[in-house]
Design a protein around this motif. Structure first.
Motif, PDB file in Angstrom:
ATOM      1  N   TYR A 176      -1.631  17.799 -13.543  1.00  0.00           N
ATOM      2  CA  TYR A 176      -0.298  18.402 -13.626  1.00  0.00           C
ATOM      3  C   TYR A 176      -0.078  18.914 -15.049  1.00  0.00           C
ATOM      4  CZ  TYR A 176       0.642  16.151  -9.126  1.00  0.00           C
ATOM      5  OH  TYR A 176       0.602  15.777  -7.809  1.00  0.00           O
ATOM      6  N   PRO A 177      -0.309  20.211 -15.292  1.00  0.00           N
ATOM      7  CA  PRO A 177      -0.263  20.731 -16.662  1.00  0.00           C
ATOM      8  C   PRO A 177       1.101  20.662 -17.312  1.00  0.00           C
ATOM      9  CG  PRO A 177      -0.533  22.509 -15.067  1.00  0.00           C
ATOM     10  CD  PRO A 177      -0.710  21.243 -14.327  1.00  0.00           C
ATOM     11  N   TYR A 178       2.158  20.531 -16.531  1.00  0.00           N
ATOM     12  CA  TYR A 178       3.508  20.539 -17.107  1.00  0.00           C
ATOM     13  C   TYR A 178       4.097  19.137 -17.223  1.00  0.00           C
ATOM     14  CZ  TYR A 178       2.900  25.395 -15.755  1.00  0.00           C
ATOM     15  OH  TYR A 178       2.400  26.661 -15.596  1.00  0.00           O
ATOM     16  N   GLU A 221      -4.942  23.458 -10.261  1.00  0.00           N
ATOM     17  CA  GLU A 221      -3.967  24.548 -10.356  1.00  0.00           C
ATOM     18  C   GLU A 221      -3.812  25.282  -9.027  1.00  0.00           C
ATOM     19  OE1 GLU A 221      -7.967  26.262 -11.479  1.00  0.00           O
ATOM     20  OE2 GLU A 221      -6.819  24.465 -12.008  1.00  0.00           O
ATOM     21  N   ALA A 228      -0.690  24.552  -6.120  1.00  0.00           N
ATOM     22  CA  ALA A 228       0.689  24.910  -6.447  1.00  0.00           C
ATOM     23  C   ALA A 228       1.494  25.057  -5.158  1.00  0.00           C
ATOM     24  CB  ALA A 228       0.715  26.210  -7.240  1.00  0.00           C
ATOM     25  N   THR A 230       1.078  20.890  -8.092  1.00  0.00           N
ATOM     26  CA  THR A 230       0.648  20.801  -9.496  1.00  0.00           C
ATOM     27  C   THR A 230       1.433  21.723 -10.422  1.00  0.00           C
ATOM     28  OG1 THR A 230      -1.141  22.356  -8.997  1.00  0.00           O
ATOM     29  CG2 THR A 230      -1.674  20.011  -8.973  1.00  0.00           C
ATOM     30  N   ASP A 231       2.216  22.655  -9.903  1.00  0.00           N
ATOM     31  CA  ASP A 231       3.055  23.474 -10.790  1.00  0.00           C
ATOM     32  C   ASP A 231       4.441  22.870 -10.978  1.00  0.00           C
ATOM     33  OD1 ASP A 231       3.756  23.995  -8.174  1.00  0.00           O
ATOM     34  OD2 ASP A 231       4.073  26.154  -8.475  1.00  0.00           O
ATOM     35  N   TYR A 232       4.647  21.661 -10.440  1.00  0.00           N
ATOM     36  CA  TYR A 232       5.924  20.987 -10.660  1.00  0.00           C
ATOM     37  C   TYR A 232       6.098  20.704 -12.152  1.00  0.00           C
ATOM     38  CZ  TYR A 232       9.535  17.421 -10.758  1.00  0.00           C
ATOM     39  OH  TYR A 232      10.675  16.716 -11.058  1.00  0.00           O
ATOM     40  N   ARG A 258       7.116  23.008 -14.443  1.00  0.00           N
ATOM     41  CA  ARG A 258       7.065  24.207 -15.291  1.00  0.00           C
ATOM     42  C   ARG A 258       8.461  24.714 -15.620  1.00  0.00           C
ATOM     43  NH1 ARG A 258       7.684  28.868 -12.140  1.00  0.00           N
ATOM     44  NH2 ARG A 258       7.567  28.458  -9.888  1.00  0.00           N
ATOM     45  N   ARG A 259       9.456  24.367 -14.771  1.00  0.00           N
ATOM     46  CA  ARG A 259      10.846  24.739 -15.045  1.00  0.00           C
ATOM     47  C   ARG A 259      11.694  23.503 -15.307  1.00  0.00           C
ATOM     48  NH1 ARG A 259      13.015  28.552 -10.385  1.00  0.00           N
ATOM     49  NH2 ARG A 259      12.442  26.735  -9.094  1.00  0.00           N
ATOM     50  N   ASP A 285      11.409  22.325  -6.857  1.00  0.00           N
ATOM     51  CA  ASP A 285      10.014  22.646  -7.148  1.00  0.00           C
ATOM     52  C   ASP A 285       9.048  21.645  -6.533  1.00  0.00           C
ATOM     53  OD1 ASP A 285      10.734  24.895  -8.527  1.00  0.00           O
ATOM     54  OD2 ASP A 285      10.789  23.905 -10.482  1.00  0.00           O
TER      55      ASP A 285
END
Length: 481
Positions: free
Chosen positions: A36-38, A76, A79, A130-132, A134-135, A141
């Motif tokens: 999870y990059p974020y 990634e 997402a 996995t983009d959870y 980012r915001r 999300d």
């Protein structure tokens, strides 16, 4: 003399995956969300990508899926829009009604406040793409059960199996369930807390995550909504045991060449729950795999070597233990007095010994395709005989107080006794009371499925949900002319 003794029961309802109406296709969407990059470092998981590789190898090597039948979304690629798009796009366009579809998710699970009022506890279960993050920490999300249900509606008519190796808990925070590597254990919970959800310990609930309102034949989940799923040695414990049970056929508990969902559940639960007992932070909530919608005789099998996957519905199973497999049978000893071989007209008694205190139910699986309840019957209940059995103390049916005996009846042949001892007081009374006259049970298929469903129902009378404690024992017999 009481009639209805010693005949044979064979038929049971099943939904097989191996013979009948030909499928045009089989597809699998495998999702592994571990990086999870974020999110912060302690939110990362090492197991999901490995789980997906193992599941892909299993489906292709053991179940006959071609490489083109399997789409993999990891890291990634896992997402939110990719996941939903693969269901509503790839799966919907590449399959037709009657095809088999497997959707497998390994990664974090959570819960967020319910937005449409369809959850009794006010919380939606979620997968965490996995983009959870980012915001920021935004509930929209995450991938909720409502969104999954909507996506699955595009697969109407397909035979959909949804498998989730994730937590579905928003009521325990990471302070309660830490990363255990620092304690010398390679174990980690697949749970991501959400700030909009209470952090108190959960109320015990009996609800299947991600199953309500979804267009699926079967959901297999690693944990109950308030529980945590765990990974160790770079792989999910649920996934490890699931693949092993199906690949080696260890989950075929009655050894008849088929694995039903009832057998699979009774194979998985002792293994996850025994592992859980060794991990202090797991013991409070337990680790209990579950399935829904409940179909105890849904058979999990690979594609036929001769052609495409096929399906049959109907009375095709030939063993009652497809629905009610043996569980810890070494705890139950079933004896027939004076012996297991007797002549027509011989008087017989049954002697039962249990390794635990509990409540006994005894059936005759007869020669003439009948199922007969032998104990406790209506007369037993009216006489105050509740079926209570004490550990390591033999119980004889009928004993001298009954005033009657059982007699071996024609025709000659082989049959089987089935004894069930429930350590927990599982509610079987109304089910048994409707069939307590020593007569063959009318709809034995539905009866056995209902009995198995009650035994496999999550036990909620303790502080933490878990499997009900029960065991079954069998004894073959023969009647000769």
């Amino acid at each position: 003399m009481k009639t209805g003794y010693l005949k044979a029961f064979a038929a049971t309802m099943c939904l097989c995956l191996s013979a009948g109406t030909v499928h045009a296709a089989q597809k699998a969407l495998l999702i592994g969300a571990g990086v999870y990059p974020y999110l912060e470092p302690d939110a990362q998981l090492s197991g999901p990508a490995n789980d997906v590789r193992q599941m892909a190898d299993f489906l292709k090597g053991d179940w006959g899926f071609a490489s083109s039948d399997v789409r993999i979304l990891v890291e990634e690629g896992a997402a939110k829009n990719n996941i939903l798009g693969s269901i509503t796009g790839w799966l919907a366009s590449e399959t037709r009604p009657g095809d088999r579809v497997i959707i497998y998710y390994s990664g974090h699970g959570s819960q967020v406040p319910d937005r449409n009022g369809d959850e009794e506890d006010g919380l939606d279960e979620t997968f965490v793409p996995t983009d959870y993050g980012r915001r920021g920490a935004r509930a929209e999300d995450m991938l909720t059960d409502d969104e999954i249900a909507s996506a699955l509606s595009t697969l109407k008519g397909r035979e959909v199996i949804l498998i989730a190796d994730s937590c579905h808990s928003g009521t325990v925070n990471r302070d309660v369930v830490p990363d255990l590597v620092s304690k010398g254990l390679d174990a980690k919970a697949r749970y991501l807390p959400f700030s909009g959800v209470s952090r108190s310990l959960p109320v015990v609930r009996d609800e299947e995550p991600l199953a309500r309102e979804t267009n699926v034949h079967l959901t297999l989940s690693a944990a109950l909504p308030h529980q945590l799923a765990w990974e160790t040695n770079g792989s999910g414990i649920f996934t490890q045991n699931l693949i092993r049970g199906l690949r080696t056929r260890e989950a075929d508990l009655n050894g008849n060449g088929r694995v039903t969902t009832a057998e699979l559940l009774n194979y998985l639960r002792p293994r996850t729950e025994q592992w859980c007992q060794r991990v202090e932070d797991c013991r409070d909530l337990q680790f209990t795999p579950n399935m829904s919608p409940r179909n105890e005789a849904f058979i999990l099998q690979p594609a036929s070597a001769e052609g495409p996957v096929q399906t049959v519905t109907g009375n095709t199973a030939d063993d009652v233990s497809d629905v009610l497999p043996e569980q810890s049978s070494q705890e139950i000893k079933v004896s027939i007095l004076p012996g297991s071989v007797h002549q027509i007209g011989d008087e017989v008694q049954f002697q039962l010994t249990s390794g635990v205190d509990g409540y006994l139910t005894l059936f005759d699986l007869t020669v003439e395709d009948d199922l007969v309840l032998l104990f406790p019957t209506d007369e037993d209940r009216s006489a105050g005989k509740t079926g209570r059995i004490r550990a390591n103390s033999a119980l004889t049916v009928p004993d001298p107080s009954y005033g009657f005996s059982f007699e071996a009846e024609a025709p000659a042949g082989k049959g089987k006794l089935l004894a069930i001892v429930t350590e927990d007081p599982v509610d079987l009374e109304n089910l048994l009371a409707a069939n307590g006259e020593f007569e063959p049970i009318g709809d034995k298929i539905d009866f056995m499925k209902e009995l198995s469903g009650r035994l496999n129902k999550v036990w909620t009378a303790d502080n933490a949900n878990r499997s009900a404690r029960w065991a079954a024992g069998y004894q073959d017999y023969e009647i000769r002319q």
